[in-house]
Design a protein around this motif. Structure first.
Motif, PDB file in Angstrom:
ATOM      1  N   PRO A 113      37.296  31.422  34.631  1.00  0.00           N
ATOM      2  CA  PRO A 113      38.155  31.272  35.815  1.00  0.00           C
ATOM      3  C   PRO A 113      39.251  32.339  35.885  1.00  0.00           C
ATOM      4  O   PRO A 113      39.633  32.784  36.972  1.00  0.00           O
ATOM      5  N   PHE A 114      39.720  32.770  34.721  1.00  0.00           N
ATOM      6  CA  PHE A 114      40.741  33.817  34.677  1.00  0.00           C
ATOM      7  C   PHE A 114      40.181  35.123  35.248  1.00  0.00           C
ATOM      8  O   PHE A 114      40.832  35.802  36.047  1.00  0.00           O
ATOM      9  N   VAL A 115      38.961  35.478  34.850  1.00  0.00           N
ATOM     10  CA  VAL A 115      38.336  36.703  35.340  1.00  0.00           C
ATOM     11  C   VAL A 115      38.098  36.620  36.849  1.00  0.00           C
ATOM     12  O   VAL A 115      38.356  37.581  37.572  1.00  0.00           O
ATOM     13  N   VAL A 116      37.632  35.477  37.327  1.00  0.00           N
ATOM     14  CA  VAL A 116      37.418  35.296  38.764  1.00  0.00           C
ATOM     15  C   VAL A 116      38.724  35.549  39.515  1.00  0.00           C
ATOM     16  O   VAL A 116      38.745  36.244  40.538  1.00  0.00           O
ATOM     17  N   GLU A 117      39.827  35.015  39.017  1.00  0.00           N
ATOM     18  CA  GLU A 117      41.129  35.211  39.658  1.00  0.00           C
ATOM     19  C   GLU A 117      41.564  36.682  39.596  1.00  0.00           C
ATOM     20  O   GLU A 117      42.079  37.224  40.581  1.00  0.00           O
TER      21      GLU A 117
END
Length: 106
Positions: A89-93
């Motif tokens: 989720p961090f990478v997506v953000e």
């Protein structure tokens, strides 16, 4: 985690990330090699993912800073050493915030 397990875990996450990047409609480039995966956005900025065998960490260099992730076997994902946030989720953000790229990565 043994070094071979660490390398397998990083290889797995790099492969999954590359597959997700292949599905992105926005214009971006990525290059993998030598333990580093570099994503270059249309705006010229980059995300640089790198394996760090001595610390058994996966690092991400972004415009917003440098981030270190350790593998969490309980959730089968990497966890940010600063705040505990999960890697995917961090990478997506970061992709959205830095490059305006939207993609689903489960």
């Amino acid at each position: 985690m043994e070094e071979s397990e660490f390398n397998e875990a990083v290889d797995s996450v790099f492969e999954a990330l590359e597959l997700a990047l292949d599905e992105v409609e926005e214009d971006l480039d990525y290059v993998a090699g030598g333990g580093v995966l570099t994503v270059t956005f249309e705006n010229g900025t980059q995300l640089v993912f790198s394996r760090q065998p001595p610390t058994r960490q996966l690092w991400l260099a972004a415009r917003s800073g440098g981030f270190h992730f350790c593998f969490d076997e309980a959730v089968d994902d990497w966890r940010n050493t600063r705040d505990g946030q999960l890697f995917r989720p961090f990478v997506v953000e970061q992709m959205r915030a830095q490059g305006g790229v939207y993609f689903a990565w489960q």
